[in-house]
Design an enzyme around this catalytic site. Sequence first.
Site, short mmCIF file in Angstrom:
data_model
loop_
_atom_site.label_atom_id
_atom_site.label_comp_id
_atom_site.label_asym_id
_atom_site.label_seq_id
_atom_site.Cartn_x
_atom_site.Cartn_y
_atom_site.Cartn_z
N MET A 162 41.81 25.70 1.49
CA MET A 162 41.00 26.07 2.46
C MET A 162 39.41 26.27 1.84
O MET A 162 39.24 27.15 0.97
CB MET A 162 41.28 27.54 3.17
CG MET A 162 40.26 28.02 4.12
SD MET A 162 41.24 29.39 5.11
CE MET A 162 42.03 30.54 3.69
N ARG A 295 46.04 36.02 5.82
CA ARG A 295 46.09 37.14 5.53
C ARG A 295 47.65 37.89 5.53
O ARG A 295 47.64 38.70 4.68
CB ARG A 295 45.01 37.93 6.75
CG ARG A 295 43.75 37.80 6.60
CD ARG A 295 42.74 38.26 7.67
NE ARG A 295 41.39 37.96 7.32
CZ ARG A 295 40.31 38.23 8.13
NH1 ARG A 295 40.54 38.70 9.35
NH2 ARG A 295 39.06 38.10 7.50
N TYR A 432 40.32 38.82 -1.51
CA TYR A 432 39.90 37.45 -0.78
C TYR A 432 40.79 37.58 0.59
O TYR A 432 41.53 38.34 0.82
CB TYR A 432 40.33 36.13 -1.68
CG TYR A 432 41.93 36.09 -2.55
CD1 TYR A 432 43.05 36.78 -1.73
CD2 TYR A 432 42.05 35.40 -3.51
CE1 TYR A 432 44.18 36.70 -2.30
CE2 TYR A 432 43.25 35.16 -4.01
CZ TYR A 432 44.35 36.03 -3.44
OH TYR A 432 45.66 35.86 -4.10
N GLU A 433 40.60 36.37 1.30
CA GLU A 433 40.69 36.24 2.74
C GLU A 433 40.31 37.52 3.59
O GLU A 433 40.84 37.87 4.63
CB GLU A 433 42.34 36.14 2.79
CG GLU A 433 42.87 35.07 2.09
CD GLU A 433 42.54 33.87 2.40
OE1 GLU A 433 41.64 33.54 3.33
OE2 GLU A 433 42.64 32.88 1.49
N GLY A 434 39.03 37.92 3.22
CA GLY A 434 38.50 39.16 3.70
C GLY A 434 38.94 40.41 3.16
O GLY A 434 40.19 40.91 3.05
#
Length: 579
Positions: A162, A295, A432-434
């Site tokens: 991604m 997430r 990561y991933e927010g």
Amino acid sequence: MASYQAPLREIDFVLNDVLKVGRLAELAEFSDATPDTLSGLIAEAAKLIEEKLAPLNAVSDAKGCKLENGEVTVPDGFTEFWAMYRDAGWIGISQKKEYGGANLPYTLAKVLEELLCSANVAFALYPGLTQGCFEALEASASDEIKRIYLPRLATGEWSGTMCITEPQAGSDVGAAKTRATPNGDGSYRIDGGKIFITSGEHRMADNIVHFVLARLPDSPPGVKGLSTFVVPKYLVNPDGSLGARNGVRVQSIEHKMGINGSVTCVLNFDNAQGWIVGAPNQGIQNMFVMMNLARIMVGFQGLGQCELATQNAIRYARERKQGKAFNGKSEIIEHPDVRRMLLQMKATTEGARVLAYETAMYVDLARHHPDASVREAAQDWVDLNTPLVKAFCTDAAVELGSLVIQVYGGHGYIKEHGVEQILRDAKILCLYEGTNGIQAMDLVRRKLMLHNGRLPGRFFAAVKADLDGAPDALGAPLSAALDALERTTRWVQETYKSNPEDAAFGCCDYQRAFALTYLGWNWLRMARAAEKTGDAAFAKTKRVTAEYFATRLLSQVPALLGNVRESAASIMALDASSL
């Protein structure tokens, strides 16, 4: 060294006694996914993971990945294990049979993800991102792209990534500058640079499929002007065979605090050829299909590290002799403060497992249940739980990574014992991933407001229904926490409309309070389910752990929510230069 054994009894208990996973076999899509079948598959995968992957954890951390002449070398044993895991069919276990998968529940895939992440979280990122890339293409790509890419991603012949982040565009995705210029033949020229790209370059798979966020020439600024593209490492011929190397190259790899066996790349796209996925300027919507599931994936990474920390802390405390406890015994597990730490770890890990597995089951129900109202309710739970799973499980991994070192004492700080790696590996999961702060903002800004507050309303109703007849030791603390959470939820919903800074300042405390209340509910359900197993010793352990959680951890909720309701006006008014 740190060791790992899959907690099969605990997994079976959560799936079958607490969550009734047999419900999934009632769906036409999963008629073969009986509890016995799932248990057998989990045990089979666990054996492979314990024997072949777990021993690579310390070695891969020490050796890391190497970049030489534009090629990345992964740690010893990774390529061989990728082949074993791929050939056994585990990578595409939940993907459709038409693409080469086994068409089994997403829930099963997430259980296996926990096992992978306990054994070697750095390795788990390679199949994890591959599954995520598959899901994004399946949701948004054309039939032709699906035909070419999905069977090879499902089987692990190819791997996926991604590609979102750029040096100037981290959490601010709309600042991305990577360009996509039409070539006139249906393809696009992709130019730009991406950073922090997990699994961005390696030779374990024959090809790497990059799912890239880029901007078309005539697109509007910000997030509304982003599109998604599939950009393979090697170009693909019409028959699916591989052609020339594409214009995507690794510039460098990051040297990190942890997850050293996972290659994290700076990628340059220079006259790379790509194909648009979905409609133009719909990239952020397409990317969030992958992001939301990613997430949940990261939450399972945190759960895996919690389990690893807890197992090793308990094992060491049983064996280590030091001083005399009040009962005269010398094993450190007999010392009250060590016992406190172990109960905190056990209560957190087992409660988080129910949260994570239940969220995965709701994903299956939201996708496949024949009743539209059930699908709607299940999707509400997925939306509500996603920030909780991601943030709580990963924060807990860091907390428990620190606690296992504390249990080991000075030996825990020494690399040869292996547990300090848990703390180093776990910290990235909060980022990561927010980041977990972004998860908290997602919870208070979006999830509490959706459908006029319907999402938290479902949670409150479910917990209240289970509180009937609950024993006072568990029911009273849970009832108090739930009442405080419900009142504060109304305050947040109203305050965010008029004074968003107050609601935002307390969002992380609110998120933790919500997650702790959820785990309190989980422990009530686990204690009840354990009593019905007929195993008195197992039920007693569950009851004592549930009471520990209720009296020592759930009791934090009213204080956290008191913080949430405090005004942040004076703090936010303070000039930044004064901090």
